[in-house]
Design a protein around this motif. Structure first.
Motif, PDB file in Angstrom:
ATOM      1  N   PHE A  49       0.879  -1.174   0.000  1.00 49.46           N
ATOM      2  CA  PHE A  49       0.000   0.000   0.000  1.00 49.46           C
ATOM      3  C   PHE A  49       0.910   1.216   0.000  1.00 49.46           C
ATOM      4  O   PHE A  49       2.068   1.155   0.448  1.00 49.46           O
ATOM      5  N   SER A  50       0.415   2.311  -0.519  1.00 49.13           N
ATOM      6  CA  SER A  50       1.203   3.540  -0.559  1.00 49.13           C
ATOM      7  C   SER A  50       0.258   4.724  -0.656  1.00 49.13           C
ATOM      8  O   SER A  50      -0.943   4.559  -0.841  1.00 49.13           O
ATOM      9  N   GLY A  51       0.819   5.907  -0.555  1.00 49.61           N
ATOM     10  CA  GLY A  51      -0.026   7.075  -0.684  1.00 49.61           C
ATOM     11  C   GLY A  51       0.697   8.359  -0.364  1.00 49.61           C
ATOM     12  O   GLY A  51       1.898   8.378  -0.071  1.00 49.61           O
ATOM     13  N   THR A  52      -0.064   9.429  -0.435  1.00 49.39           N
ATOM     14  CA  THR A  52       0.423  10.764  -0.104  1.00 49.39           C
ATOM     15  C   THR A  52      -0.658  11.481   0.679  1.00 49.39           C
ATOM     16  O   THR A  52      -1.851  11.160   0.553  1.00 49.39           O
ATOM     17  N   LEU A  78      -4.427  -2.469  -3.455  1.00 49.49           N
ATOM     18  CA  LEU A  78      -5.038  -3.470  -4.334  1.00 49.49           C
ATOM     19  C   LEU A  78      -5.505  -2.869  -5.656  1.00 49.49           C
ATOM     20  O   LEU A  78      -6.646  -3.059  -6.090  1.00 49.49           O
ATOM     21  N   SER A  79      -4.638  -2.102  -6.288  1.00 52.23           N
ATOM     22  CA  SER A  79      -4.883  -1.483  -7.595  1.00 52.23           C
ATOM     23  C   SER A  79      -6.024  -0.481  -7.604  1.00 52.23           C
ATOM     24  O   SER A  79      -6.571  -0.162  -8.656  1.00 52.23           O
ATOM     25  N   THR A 111     -14.013  -3.632  -0.338  1.00 53.36           N
ATOM     26  CA  THR A 111     -13.746  -4.959   0.218  1.00 53.36           C
ATOM     27  C   THR A 111     -12.343  -5.357  -0.188  1.00 53.36           C
ATOM     28  O   THR A 111     -12.075  -5.444  -1.395  1.00 53.36           O
ATOM     29  N   PRO A 112     -11.440  -5.541   0.768  1.00 57.00           N
ATOM     30  CA  PRO A 112     -11.671  -5.508   2.210  1.00 57.00           C
ATOM     31  C   PRO A 112     -11.702  -4.073   2.755  1.00 57.00           C
ATOM     32  O   PRO A 112     -11.076  -3.176   2.188  1.00 57.00           O
TER      33      PRO A 112
END
Length: 171
Positions: A49-52, A78-79, A111-112
């Motif tokens: 998982f990643s993000g900003t 998850l894309s 989900t999830p």
């Protein structure tokens, strides 16, 4: 050292000193962070998982427990990409005595279902998910994204150091 090199070193020093000076709360700005991690337990072990996210630090006092609303958040899991629109409640960032504990974000519309929990006591910042027949988690790593002026200052300092070093090598 010729005048061009001397001016480069002086300019580098000025740029660096301006770039790394301490920000006065009246001059506060948007702070940007990257986050990333890997699921360590459950059927999704190994998935990443990643993000900003970003927030305005003008209301941060640096004393005690504080939380601020995020001004922007993008998470990838998850894309799929998630923003504040997908959150169950307004995403926040939490601090203790001015130190970032982490992002507080949850969504039950996927989900999830998953949530990002800030650090608490001896517990590290965690990404957790709950699926139909499974759940799991992983630790979150946060990285401050340097402001462009800081990057420019470091580049200028590096160039100045390189030029001074080159001049010394020729003697």
């Amino acid at each position: 050292m010729n005048s061009w090199q001397r001016n480069a070193v002086i300019t580098s020093g000025v740029v660096l000193s301006l770039a790394v000076r301490q920000v006065n709360p009246a001059q506060a700005a948007i702070v940007n962070y990257n986050l990333a991690g890997t699921i360590e337990t459950g059927l999704l072990t190994g998935k990443t998982f990643s993000g900003t996210f970003s927030y305005d630090n003008s209301l941060l006092t640096g004393s005690g427990f504080e939380f601020l609303d995020v001004s922007q958040v993008n998470l990838n899991f998850l894309s799929s990409t998630f923003t504040a629109v997908n959150a169950d409640s307004n995403p926040t960032v939490e601090f203790l005595d001015g130190i970032l504990l982490g992002l507080n974000f949850s969504t039950s519309s996927f989900t999830p279902e998953f949530l990002l929990m800030p650090a608490f006591g001896a517990i590290e910042a965690t990404f957790s998910y709950i699926g139909t027949n499974d759940n799991g988690s992983g630790r979150i790593q946060y990285a401050l994204v340097p402001e462009p002026s800081t990057v420019l200052g470091l580049i200028a300092l590096g160039i100045g150091g390189f030029l001074v070093g080159r001049k010394r090598d020729y003697h």
